[in-house]
Motif scaffolding. Sequence first.
Motif, PDB file in Angstrom:
ATOM      1  N   ASN A   1       1.418  -0.950  -0.194  1.00 48.59           N
ATOM      2  CA  ASN A   1      -0.202   0.425  -0.533  1.00 48.59           C
ATOM      3  C   ASN A   1       0.844   1.445  -0.110  1.00 48.59           C
ATOM      4  OD1 ASN A   1      -2.540  -1.649  -0.260  1.00 48.59           O
ATOM      5  ND2 ASN A   1      -2.575  -0.564   2.102  1.00 48.59           N
ATOM      6  N   ARG A   2       1.686   1.478  -0.858  1.00 49.60           N
ATOM      7  CA  ARG A   2       1.863   2.934  -1.211  1.00 49.60           C
ATOM      8  C   ARG A   2       1.988   2.990  -2.687  1.00 49.60           C
ATOM      9  NH1 ARG A   2       8.030   2.172  -1.997  1.00 49.60           N
ATOM     10  NH2 ARG A   2       7.430   0.374  -3.353  1.00 49.60           N
ATOM     11  N   PHE A   3       1.805   4.648  -2.314  1.00 48.50           N
ATOM     12  CA  PHE A   3       1.469   5.229  -3.557  1.00 48.50           C
ATOM     13  C   PHE A   3       3.184   6.123  -3.964  1.00 48.50           C
ATOM     14  CE2 PHE A   3       0.586   7.900  -0.334  1.00 48.50           C
ATOM     15  CZ  PHE A   3       1.252   9.870  -0.013  1.00 48.50           C
ATOM     16  N   PHE A   4       2.505   6.960  -4.942  1.00 54.85           N
ATOM     17  CA  PHE A   4       3.606   7.928  -5.727  1.00 54.85           C
ATOM     18  C   PHE A   4       3.734   8.397  -6.621  1.00 54.85           C
ATOM     19  CE2 PHE A   4       5.200   3.771  -6.975  1.00 54.85           C
ATOM     20  CZ  PHE A   4       4.970   3.775  -8.241  1.00 54.85           C
ATOM     21  N   GLY A   5       4.587   9.776  -7.419  1.00 60.48           N
ATOM     22  CA  GLY A   5       4.397  10.271  -8.314  1.00 60.48           C
ATOM     23  C   GLY A   5       5.003  11.527  -8.183  1.00 60.48           C
ATOM     24  N   LYS A   6       4.944  12.093  -9.590  1.00 62.71           N
ATOM     25  CA  LYS A   6       5.599  13.397 -10.021  1.00 62.71           C
ATOM     26  C   LYS A   6       4.715  15.009  -9.568  1.00 62.71           C
ATOM     27  CE  LYS A   6       9.277  14.874 -12.062  1.00 62.71           C
ATOM     28  NZ  LYS A   6      11.024  14.764 -12.254  1.00 62.71           N
ATOM     29  N   VAL A   7       4.807  15.843  -9.465  1.00 60.40           N
ATOM     30  CA  VAL A   7       4.617  16.865  -9.853  1.00 60.40           C
ATOM     31  C   VAL A   7       6.013  17.577 -10.412  1.00 60.40           C
ATOM     32  CG1 VAL A   7       3.424  18.724  -9.513  1.00 60.40           C
ATOM     33  CG2 VAL A   7       2.968  16.886  -7.881  1.00 60.40           C
ATOM     34  N   ILE A   8       6.668  18.440  -9.789  1.00 61.22           N
ATOM     35  CA  ILE A   8       7.865  18.982 -10.202  1.00 61.22           C
ATOM     36  C   ILE A   8       8.513  18.328  -9.395  1.00 61.22           C
ATOM     37  CG2 ILE A   8       9.885  20.790  -9.492  1.00 61.22           C
ATOM     38  CD1 ILE A   8       7.528  21.809 -11.114  1.00 61.22           C
ATOM     39  N   ASN A   9       8.378  17.859  -8.140  1.00 58.29           N
ATOM     40  CA  ASN A   9       9.155  16.515  -7.327  1.00 58.29           C
ATOM     41  C   ASN A   9       8.239  15.422  -7.524  1.00 58.29           C
ATOM     42  OD1 ASN A   9      11.748  17.655  -5.603  1.00 58.29           O
ATOM     43  ND2 ASN A   9       9.711  19.753  -6.167  1.00 58.29           N
ATOM     44  N   ASN A  10       9.505  14.688  -7.007  1.00 61.24           N
ATOM     45  CA  ASN A  10       8.782  12.891  -6.916  1.00 61.24           C
ATOM     46  C   ASN A  10       7.730  13.058  -5.875  1.00 61.24           C
ATOM     47  OD1 ASN A  10       9.631  11.630  -9.645  1.00 61.24           O
ATOM     48  ND2 ASN A  10      11.993  11.914  -8.545  1.00 61.24           N
ATOM     49  N   TYR A  11       6.857  12.674  -5.331  1.00 61.36           N
ATOM     50  CA  TYR A  11       6.676  12.973  -3.975  1.00 61.36           C
ATOM     51  C   TYR A  11       5.994  10.690  -3.899  1.00 61.36           C
ATOM     52  CZ  TYR A  11       2.112  11.812  -5.969  1.00 61.36           C
ATOM     53  OH  TYR A  11       0.964  12.213  -7.042  1.00 61.36           O
ATOM     54  N   PHE A  12       5.848  10.690  -2.099  1.00 67.02           N
ATOM     55  CA  PHE A  12       6.145   8.834  -2.040  1.00 67.02           C
ATOM     56  C   PHE A  12       5.136   8.746  -1.099  1.00 67.02           C
ATOM     57  CE2 PHE A  12       9.617  10.413  -1.925  1.00 67.02           C
ATOM     58  CZ  PHE A  12      10.309  10.387   0.079  1.00 67.02           C
ATOM     59  N   GLY A  13       4.367   7.830  -0.689  1.00 66.82           N
ATOM     60  CA  GLY A  13       4.090   8.072   1.016  1.00 66.82           C
ATOM     61  C   GLY A  13       3.304   5.906   0.928  1.00 66.82           C
ATOM     62  N   ARG A  14       2.208   6.283   2.003  1.00 67.11           N
ATOM     63  CA  ARG A  14       1.854   4.986   1.939  1.00 67.11           C
ATOM     64  C   ARG A  14       0.256   5.225   2.761  1.00 67.11           C
ATOM     65  NH1 ARG A  14       4.309   0.511   3.238  1.00 67.11           N
ATOM     66  NH2 ARG A  14       2.808  -0.682   4.003  1.00 67.11           N
ATOM     67  N   TYR A  15      -0.606   4.355   2.077  1.00 66.29           N
ATOM     68  CA  TYR A  15      -2.456   4.430   1.971  1.00 66.29           C
ATOM     69  C   TYR A  15      -2.338   3.486   2.702  1.00 66.29           C
ATOM     70  CZ  TYR A  15      -2.769   1.551  -1.916  1.00 66.29           C
ATOM     71  OH  TYR A  15      -3.008   0.701  -2.441  1.00 66.29           O
ATOM     72  N   GLU A  16      -3.988   4.099   3.145  1.00 70.17           N
ATOM     73  CA  GLU A  16      -4.567   2.808   3.977  1.00 70.17           C
ATOM     74  C   GLU A  16      -5.935   2.851   3.092  1.00 70.17           C
ATOM     75  OE1 GLU A  16      -5.341   3.611   7.998  1.00 70.17           O
ATOM     76  OE2 GLU A  16      -3.194   3.655   8.385  1.00 70.17           O
ATOM     77  N   LEU A  17      -7.053   1.375   3.066  1.00 72.72           N
ATOM     78  CA  LEU A  17      -8.013   1.241   2.340  1.00 72.72           C
ATOM     79  C   LEU A  17      -8.427   0.559   2.844  1.00 72.72           C
ATOM     80  CD1 LEU A  17      -7.042  -0.818  -0.944  1.00 72.72           C
ATOM     81  CD2 LEU A  17      -7.946   2.052  -0.548  1.00 72.72           C
ATOM     82  N   ASP A  18     -10.267   0.771   2.913  1.00 72.75           N
ATOM     83  CA  ASP A  18     -11.327  -0.002   3.612  1.00 72.75           C
ATOM     84  C   ASP A  18     -12.791   0.386   2.576  1.00 72.75           C
ATOM     85  OD1 ASP A  18     -12.957  -1.121   5.135  1.00 72.75           O
ATOM     86  OD2 ASP A  18     -13.397   0.486   6.461  1.00 72.75           O
ATOM     87  N   GLY A  19     -12.409  -0.928   1.867  1.00 72.74           N
ATOM     88  CA  GLY A  19     -13.524  -0.936   1.373  1.00 72.74           C
ATOM     89  C   GLY A  19     -13.444   0.104  -0.053  1.00 72.74           C
ATOM     90  N   ASN A  20     -14.425   1.533  -0.479  1.00 75.65           N
ATOM     91  CA  ASN A  20     -14.101   2.388  -1.474  1.00 75.65           C
ATOM     92  C   ASN A  20     -13.862   4.098  -0.587  1.00 75.65           C
ATOM     93  OD1 ASN A  20     -14.556   1.300  -2.996  1.00 75.65           O
ATOM     94  ND2 ASN A  20     -16.378   2.029  -4.006  1.00 75.65           N
ATOM     95  N   ASN A  21     -12.802   3.552   0.705  1.00 79.47           N
ATOM     96  CA  ASN A  21     -12.238   4.402   1.395  1.00 79.47           C
ATOM     97  C   ASN A  21     -10.885   4.278   1.284  1.00 79.47           C
ATOM     98  OD1 ASN A  21     -15.315   5.956   2.159  1.00 79.47           O
ATOM     99  ND2 ASN A  21     -14.451   3.809   3.610  1.00 79.47           N
ATOM    100  N   ILE A  22     -10.435   5.705   1.084  1.00 80.38           N
ATOM    101  CA  ILE A  22      -8.769   5.425   0.778  1.00 80.38           C
ATOM    102  C   ILE A  22      -8.606   6.764   2.163  1.00 80.38           C
ATOM    103  CG2 ILE A  22      -8.632   7.033  -1.378  1.00 80.38           C
ATOM    104  CD1 ILE A  22      -6.378   5.430  -1.512  1.00 80.38           C
ATOM    105  N   LYS A  23      -6.924   6.233   3.026  1.00 81.94           N
ATOM    106  CA  LYS A  23      -6.585   7.308   3.468  1.00 81.94           C
ATOM    107  C   LYS A  23      -5.313   7.578   2.701  1.00 81.94           C
ATOM    108  CE  LYS A  23      -5.379   9.411   7.954  1.00 81.94           C
ATOM    109  NZ  LYS A  23      -5.687   9.750   9.303  1.00 81.94           N
ATOM    110  N   PHE A  24      -4.408   8.486   2.204  1.00 85.51           N
ATOM    111  CA  PHE A  24      -3.213   8.733   2.121  1.00 85.51           C
ATOM    112  C   PHE A  24      -1.925   9.492   3.696  1.00 85.51           C
ATOM    113  CE2 PHE A  24      -4.840   8.824  -1.976  1.00 85.51           C
ATOM    114  CZ  PHE A  24      -4.069   8.519  -2.829  1.00 85.51           C
ATOM    115  N   GLY A  25      -1.196   8.486   3.813  1.00 83.83           N
ATOM    116  CA  GLY A  25      -0.675   9.054   4.914  1.00 83.83           C
ATOM    117  C   GLY A  25       0.023  10.191   3.997  1.00 83.83           C
ATOM    118  N   PRO A  26       1.132  10.681   5.280  1.00 87.21           N
ATOM    119  CA  PRO A  26       2.127  11.847   4.648  1.00 87.21           C
ATOM    120  C   PRO A  26       3.212  11.700   3.701  1.00 87.21           C
ATOM    121  CG  PRO A  26       2.020  11.540   7.438  1.00 87.21           C
ATOM    122  CD  PRO A  26       0.977  10.576   6.257  1.00 87.21           C
ATOM    123  N   ALA A  27       3.313  12.448   2.691  1.00 89.19           N
ATOM    124  CA  ALA A  27       3.648  11.824   1.875  1.00 89.19           C
ATOM    125  C   ALA A  27       5.464  12.930   2.125  1.00 89.19           C
ATOM    126  CB  ALA A  27       3.248  12.776   0.557  1.00 89.19           C
TER     127      ALA A  27
END
Length: 130
Positions: free
Chosen positions: A48-74
């Motif tokens: 359960n990790r996410f990542f991406g880019k705008v200007i900078n690369n960013y990354f973090g963890r997330y939690e799922l519960d059905g269709n609910n999602i919570k992103f942790g600090p990036a």
Amino acid sequence: MKKIVSVMFALLITACSSSESSFKGKEYKMNDATNNAEITLAFDAKENRFFGKVINNYFGRYELDGNNIKFGPAGATMMAGPENLMKVESQYLMTLPKVNAFVLEDKSLTLKTTDGQSLVFEEVGTITEK
């Protein structure tokens, strides 16, 4: 007849349960980002990790519960860029922790926030493991 009903029920169960994990291993690009910023968001296929880019690369963890999602600090790299895009990046990274739900329809992923915003992304590909 029982066999057909059983197969249809199994397909329905699979379709419903796969919605929460079907974005895993995929990369998305935000539609209509402010100042024509290119904002990407990707999800690890196994964790359960996410990542991406705008200007900078960013990354973090997330939690799922059905269709609910919570992103942790990036976390993010600290490269500089044009001021207008740096503002977009800052606003986006401050919005992610407000996301509390998602809707996945075909190749469109919509993240919904607690304050009524919708961030709409389109799938652009799959993630290859390094």
